[in-house]
Scaffold this motif. Sequence first.
Motif, mmCIF file in Angstrom:
data_model
loop_
_atom_site.group_PDB
_atom_site.id
_atom_site.type_symbol
_atom_site.label_atom_id
_atom_site.label_comp_id
_atom_site.label_asym_id
_atom_site.label_seq_id
_atom_site.Cartn_x
_atom_site.Cartn_y
_atom_site.Cartn_z
ATOM 1 N N MET A 1 -4.526 20.692 -4.412
ATOM 2 C CA MET A 1 -4.480 19.624 -3.424
ATOM 3 C C MET A 1 -3.042 19.363 -3.006
ATOM 4 S SD MET A 1 -4.668 16.015 -5.506
ATOM 5 C CE MET A 1 -3.702 15.235 -4.222
ATOM 6 N N ASN A 2 -2.865 18.789 -1.822
ATOM 7 C CA ASN A 2 -1.557 18.359 -1.379
ATOM 8 C C ASN A 2 -1.262 16.966 -1.926
ATOM 9 O OD1 ASN A 2 -1.101 20.685 0.213
ATOM 10 N ND2 ASN A 2 -2.274 19.787 1.891
ATOM 11 N N PHE A 3 -0.007 16.674 -2.131
ATOM 12 C CA PHE A 3 0.410 15.361 -2.613
ATOM 13 C C PHE A 3 -0.078 14.276 -1.655
ATOM 14 C CE2 PHE A 3 3.957 12.126 -2.584
ATOM 15 C CZ PHE A 3 3.590 11.506 -3.764
ATOM 16 N N ILE A 4 -0.634 13.201 -2.216
ATOM 17 C CA ILE A 4 -1.107 12.064 -1.428
ATOM 18 C C ILE A 4 -0.348 10.824 -1.883
ATOM 19 C CG2 ILE A 4 -3.078 10.609 -0.815
ATOM 20 C CD1 ILE A 4 -4.901 12.998 -1.429
ATOM 21 N N HIS A 5 0.182 10.094 -0.930
ATOM 22 C CA HIS A 5 0.949 8.874 -1.216
ATOM 23 C C HIS A 5 0.439 7.787 -0.279
ATOM 24 C CE1 HIS A 5 5.165 6.812 -1.470
ATOM 25 N NE2 HIS A 5 4.348 6.339 -2.392
ATOM 26 N N GLN A 6 -0.284 6.835 -0.844
ATOM 27 C CA GLN A 6 -0.940 5.808 -0.041
ATOM 28 C C GLN A 6 -0.407 4.419 -0.356
ATOM 29 O OE1 GLN A 6 -5.095 6.552 -1.228
ATOM 30 N NE2 GLN A 6 -5.533 6.912 0.932
ATOM 31 N N ALA A 7 -0.429 3.560 0.642
ATOM 32 C CA ALA A 7 -0.176 2.138 0.440
ATOM 33 C C ALA A 7 -1.507 1.398 0.475
ATOM 34 C CB ALA A 7 0.759 1.591 1.514
ATOM 35 N N LEU A 8 -1.717 0.553 -0.505
ATOM 36 C CA LEU A 8 -2.888 -0.329 -0.537
ATOM 37 C C LEU A 8 -2.393 -1.744 -0.268
ATOM 38 C CD1 LEU A 8 -5.697 -1.417 -1.131
ATOM 39 C CD2 LEU A 8 -5.237 -1.104 -3.589
ATOM 40 N N VAL A 9 -2.539 -2.198 0.966
ATOM 41 C CA VAL A 9 -2.146 -3.557 1.337
ATOM 42 C C VAL A 9 -3.377 -4.431 1.206
ATOM 43 C CG1 VAL A 9 -1.224 -5.038 3.157
ATOM 44 C CG2 VAL A 9 -0.362 -2.685 2.897
ATOM 45 N N PHE A 10 -3.317 -5.429 0.330
ATOM 46 C CA PHE A 10 -4.494 -6.259 0.079
ATOM 47 C C PHE A 10 -4.129 -7.738 0.158
ATOM 48 C CE2 PHE A 10 -2.496 -5.358 -3.984
ATOM 49 C CZ PHE A 10 -2.511 -6.571 -4.653
ATOM 50 N N ASP A 11 -5.126 -8.528 0.557
ATOM 51 C CA ASP A 11 -4.917 -9.973 0.685
ATOM 52 C C ASP A 11 -5.925 -10.771 -0.134
ATOM 53 O OD1 ASP A 11 -7.210 -9.559 2.119
ATOM 54 O OD2 ASP A 11 -6.396 -10.219 4.055
ATOM 55 N N ALA B 1 -8.525 -10.403 -4.095
ATOM 56 C CA ALA B 1 -8.970 -9.587 -5.219
ATOM 57 C C ALA B 1 -10.020 -8.577 -4.771
ATOM 58 C CB ALA B 1 -9.514 -10.480 -6.327
ATOM 59 N N ALA B 2 -10.893 -9.011 -3.858
ATOM 60 C CA ALA B 2 -11.953 -8.118 -3.377
ATOM 61 C C ALA B 2 -11.379 -6.913 -2.652
ATOM 62 C CB ALA B 2 -12.907 -8.885 -2.469
ATOM 63 N N ALA B 3 -10.358 -7.142 -1.840
ATOM 64 C CA ALA B 3 -9.747 -6.040 -1.090
ATOM 65 C C ALA B 3 -9.042 -5.070 -2.040
ATOM 66 C CB ALA B 3 -8.760 -6.594 -0.068
ATOM 67 N N PHE B 4 -8.398 -5.611 -3.075
ATOM 68 C CA PHE B 4 -7.751 -4.754 -4.065
ATOM 69 C C PHE B 4 -8.787 -3.881 -4.769
ATOM 70 C CE2 PHE B 4 -6.691 -4.195 -8.587
ATOM 71 C CZ PHE B 4 -5.554 -3.403 -8.476
ATOM 72 N N LEU B 5 -9.856 -4.501 -5.242
ATOM 73 C CA LEU B 5 -10.868 -3.774 -6.006
ATOM 74 C C LEU B 5 -11.622 -2.765 -5.145
ATOM 75 C CD1 LEU B 5 -12.258 -6.741 -8.126
ATOM 76 C CD2 LEU B 5 -10.876 -4.816 -8.959
ATOM 77 N N ALA B 6 -11.809 -3.063 -3.851
ATOM 78 C CA ALA B 6 -12.562 -2.158 -2.972
ATOM 79 C C ALA B 6 -11.913 -0.790 -2.883
ATOM 80 C CB ALA B 6 -12.692 -2.776 -1.580
ATOM 81 N N THR C 1 -0.237 7.430 4.475
ATOM 82 C CA THR C 1 -1.602 6.949 4.690
ATOM 83 C C THR C 1 -1.787 5.590 4.024
ATOM 84 O OG1 THR C 1 -2.473 8.077 2.719
ATOM 85 C CG2 THR C 1 -2.539 9.291 4.810
ATOM 86 N N LEU C 2 -2.813 4.887 4.492
ATOM 87 C CA LEU C 2 -3.157 3.570 3.979
ATOM 88 C C LEU C 2 -4.549 3.627 3.360
ATOM 89 C CD1 LEU C 2 -2.064 1.476 7.110
ATOM 90 C CD2 LEU C 2 -0.666 2.066 5.106
ATOM 91 N N ALA C 3 -4.724 2.952 2.221
ATOM 92 C CA ALA C 3 -6.035 2.848 1.589
ATOM 93 C C ALA C 3 -6.755 1.651 2.190
ATOM 94 C CB ALA C 3 -5.886 2.678 0.086
ATOM 95 N N VAL C 4 -7.932 1.907 2.736
ATOM 96 C CA VAL C 4 -8.750 0.854 3.328
ATOM 97 C C VAL C 4 -10.127 0.949 2.675
ATOM 98 C CG1 VAL C 4 -9.659 -0.146 5.442
ATOM 99 C CG2 VAL C 4 -7.476 1.087 5.491
ATOM 100 N N GLY C 5 -10.344 0.119 1.656
ATOM 101 C CA GLY C 5 -11.552 0.291 0.872
ATOM 102 C C GLY C 5 -11.530 1.674 0.240
ATOM 103 N N PRO C 6 -12.668 2.349 0.171
ATOM 104 C CA PRO C 6 -12.689 3.686 -0.422
ATOM 105 C C PRO C 6 -12.198 4.782 0.530
ATOM 106 C CG PRO C 6 -14.887 3.055 0.271
ATOM 107 C CD PRO C 6 -14.005 1.856 0.508
ATOM 108 N N GLN C 7 -11.854 4.404 1.753
ATOM 109 C CA GLN C 7 -11.409 5.372 2.756
ATOM 110 C C GLN C 7 -9.884 5.302 2.919
ATOM 111 O OE1 GLN C 7 -13.801 7.411 3.933
ATOM 112 N NE2 GLN C 7 -15.226 6.208 2.685
ATOM 113 N N SER C 8 -9.350 6.208 3.717
ATOM 114 C CA SER C 8 -7.922 6.182 4.027
ATOM 115 C C SER C 8 -7.739 6.394 5.521
ATOM 116 C CB SER C 8 -7.175 7.264 3.249
ATOM 117 O OG SER C 8 -7.576 8.559 3.658
ATOM 118 N N GLU C 9 -6.619 5.906 6.012
ATOM 119 C CA GLU C 9 -6.286 6.116 7.420
ATOM 120 C C GLU C 9 -4.797 6.396 7.539
ATOM 121 O OE1 GLU C 9 -5.566 1.604 9.079
ATOM 122 O OE2 GLU C 9 -7.634 2.336 9.016
#
Length: 311
Positions: free
Chosen positions: A1-11, A13-18, A150-158
Amino acid sequence: MNFIHQALVFDSAAAFLAAAVPFVTEGVHRGDSVVAVTSDENEALLREQIGADAERIIFLATSAWYDSPGRTLDAYHRRIDALPGTTGILRVLGQPIWTGRDTLETSEWGRYESVMNVALAESRAWIMCGYDSRSLPTAIVDDARRTHPTLAVGPQSEVSITYADPAFYYAEHNGPLAARPAHGVEQLVDFIDMAPVRQFVADHAVRLGVPADRLDDFTLAVNEIATNAIRHGAGRGEVRLWATDQRVICEIADTGGAPKKNGRNGFLGFLRSDPQAGQGHGLWIARQICDLLEMRTGADGTTVRLHMRRE
């Protein structure tokens, strides 16, 4: 796999856990090496949500992991090097420390987040960095989107639309070094070999605040950079020492340019050298030893500042 570096911006607890729960549980079930370095609150949330799977996750304290940019980057390399087989990856759910950082520390940790995309580009790793928008300044959260592709948005990324090329971001942070204080600066002008430099550090560093048990390491770091100054700076250089409220600073200056590494001059000291190479390790070693390292190079020469926390 290629290296993946994501930011998880959350506001919340639910957004963090998702995002965090599927990230770590997938890794556990795949047999990846899974590490979580988050706040105590988020660690508790994770443990509650994932139950027995928590026993297969390595939980580490943020204060130990995010100790200095150089040492954190080296810690990633060490864990990646230790991966078994050829298919497993290192997954790290991180939460960098920003509270209590001064302007220089904040800038250098931002630089670290950006440089990771180069330093670990060929690595078997997926790193998700958490940013709590409820407590962090807007500027730091916005910067996270510039240092993570990339950004982590729930279980997906964008894709992050504001992501900045690491070379551009690095150059942005290469502003002028802070002025030296008007008083209290010890200096050794025009050194041409290492013995006077080591003696100079021994004479002044502990008095200025370097912890006695870190003096040998600090001397080694200064020696590595001063050696580079002689090798690349017309055979001579200058060294200065002073203290601030928080740190002891050693500045080594010469009239030469920085040596190139793989044609990428700006990332010197952040890119690990080939262990088999006979030279090119000095800046990497200094970054492991010191709490911060600043480097500026141009037509007039090169200046490196090594920062060590005072006792």
